[in-house]
Design a protein around this motif. Sequence first.
Motif, mmCIF file in Angstrom:
data_model
loop_
_atom_site.group_PDB
_atom_site.id
_atom_site.type_symbol
_atom_site.label_atom_id
_atom_site.label_comp_id
_atom_site.label_asym_id
_atom_site.label_seq_id
_atom_site.Cartn_x
_atom_site.Cartn_y
_atom_site.Cartn_z
ATOM 1 N N GLY A 157 -2.659 5.061 -2.983
ATOM 2 C CA GLY A 157 -3.822 6.182 -2.589
ATOM 3 C C GLY A 157 -3.441 7.496 -2.893
ATOM 4 O O GLY A 157 -2.342 7.837 -2.177
ATOM 5 N N LYS A 158 -4.258 8.311 -3.622
ATOM 6 C CA LYS A 158 -4.130 9.735 -3.551
ATOM 7 C C LYS A 158 -4.583 10.529 -2.565
ATOM 8 O O LYS A 158 -5.913 10.452 -2.851
ATOM 9 N N ILE A 193 -7.533 -0.479 3.310
ATOM 10 C CA ILE A 193 -7.021 -1.777 2.368
ATOM 11 C C ILE A 193 -7.052 -3.010 3.148
ATOM 12 O O ILE A 193 -7.441 -4.111 2.463
ATOM 13 N N ALA A 194 -6.747 -2.954 4.272
ATOM 14 C CA ALA A 194 -6.725 -4.134 5.149
ATOM 15 C C ALA A 194 -8.064 -4.795 5.212
ATOM 16 O O ALA A 194 -8.267 -6.121 4.924
ATOM 17 N N VAL A 206 0.853 -1.217 -0.040
ATOM 18 C CA VAL A 206 -0.184 -0.146 -0.064
ATOM 19 C C VAL A 206 0.988 1.218 0.113
ATOM 20 O O VAL A 206 1.683 1.530 0.924
ATOM 21 N N HIS A 207 0.632 2.181 -1.157
ATOM 22 C CA HIS A 207 1.502 3.311 -1.144
ATOM 23 C C HIS A 207 0.477 4.433 -1.013
ATOM 24 O O HIS A 207 -0.578 4.411 -1.670
ATOM 25 N N ILE A 208 0.807 5.590 -0.461
ATOM 26 C CA ILE A 208 0.108 6.852 -0.153
ATOM 27 C C ILE A 208 0.969 7.982 -0.644
ATOM 28 O O ILE A 208 1.933 8.186 -0.370
ATOM 29 N N ASN A 209 0.419 8.835 -1.691
ATOM 30 C CA ASN A 209 0.831 9.765 -2.130
ATOM 31 C C ASN A 209 0.154 10.845 -1.565
ATOM 32 O O ASN A 209 -1.104 11.165 -1.800
ATOM 33 N N GLU A 211 -5.708 5.951 8.082
ATOM 34 C CA GLU A 211 -7.087 5.524 7.310
ATOM 35 C C GLU A 211 -7.145 4.599 6.150
ATOM 36 O O GLU A 211 -7.905 3.900 6.097
ATOM 37 N N PHE A 212 -6.294 5.293 5.298
ATOM 38 C CA PHE A 212 -6.427 4.332 3.926
ATOM 39 C C PHE A 212 -5.618 2.860 4.186
ATOM 40 O O PHE A 212 -6.152 2.059 3.575
#
Length: 474
Positions: free
Chosen positions: A86-87, A116-117, A54-57, A111-112
């Motif tokens: 996640g953007k 996803i989990a 999981v990657h958050i931008n 939160e993101f």
Amino acid sequence: MELVQNVEKTIKEKHLFEAGEKIIVALSGGPDSMAMLHILHTLSSKWNFKLIAVHINHQFRGIEADQEEMLVHQWCNDLQVPCEIGKIDVPAYIEQTGKNAQAAAREKRYEFLFQIAEQYGSRKITLAHHADDQAETILMRLIRGTGPEGLTGISMRRMENKMQLIRPLLRIYKSEILTYCHQNHLKFTQDSSNQQKKYFRNEIRLDVIPYLKQYNQKLEKSLNRLSEMMTEEQSYLEQETNRYFKEIIKKNNNGFYFSRKTFISLHIALQRRLIKLILSYLCSDPYSFEYKIIEMCRVAIEQNSTSTMHLDVSEQIFFIREYDQVGFSNQKMNQDLSFSYKIEENTKQLEVFEANVLFEFAEQLVSKVDLDILIKGRLNSEVIFDMNQLFFPLSIRNRKLGDRMQIKGLNGTKKVKDIFIDEKIPPSKREKIPLLVDAKQQVLWIPGIRVSSHAEMEEKTSRILHIQYKNSIL
């Protein structure tokens, strides 16, 4: 492969994962998280892990963040690991909420991750914090001020929002991670914001730790060793605190209460921890209570200069000490309770709901023999008056300012307030205690406590009023 073996050893020792588990891997694109994904991917052939990256931008760094996102996506494709991107417009969220950048980014990031989990049916999220992060955290807390709990640092595993947050690299140093990346030709990005000294952690890493290492070249290892020791000691003290909590703390509808005598017999460390544990049950954010609040409560329990005390710990939590009983409650003591019930000569029964007491009245004719038996056999929960000396209607009510009582054997009268104090009746119960008074407002009886000298049985008494009560609040 030595680093992989060390991480696997930690996984086994701390029971971080089970074979075949679905694991969410927080992947920033930096060397720490890229190495973590590679290590878990290497172990997955043996452990059968199902990895989801999981990657958050956060959209803080423009082109740099976009390039980071592309690198992460390509890396996951190479490993054939599913990758969720996640953007999140964190700058807009900061403007909307007024939160600081780090707090806002963390909130939206977690939160993101939780979202996803849930989507993949996982209950474990791995984060790439390492031993250098641990050392920085300990030092930051020491500088700002902390107690023993704070010196445990970052936990290797903890629960948040019903998810396990796991840090398998917490015993691995940054230098080891960078060596691993170079040996395995792992591409990674460097977050330019890590060099900005406007963040306290960056100041610690870039300035404070290098300066202190003049005095101790193994500073990071010393701080990590301190964390390990404090974690074990914290675990032991938590066990002891929970044990004493179960043994001496009682729960009621409004909060918790316990014996002062038992509490002050405990070690001061357990006293503070018990108070903090109670507050954690009464408040959603127990960390908002600083040391001085906990110590204020502890001293209020311990001191001998007063026997009763009420304190507002916060807007929602109230401290009450009444003789040997101490309580923490979400409900403030009601000082405005008032009740009054009339009793005629033919009244047989009366229930006083405010005091949770049932009174029974019986009028009867008696002989002298009966009088002797009644006087000798009378219980504390009953009283007998000479009916001919009573002024009806009687009343059962709670106390009023200025109430006094004429007690047998004493010259004059005594304040009801002073009687309550002598009997060590908790202030929170005094307004609920029923008083039997006559038509002249003379206090005849405080059930279970005192009987007045009014309307006493005499040799010539022929008619009595026998009163009993049940389910006293005392």
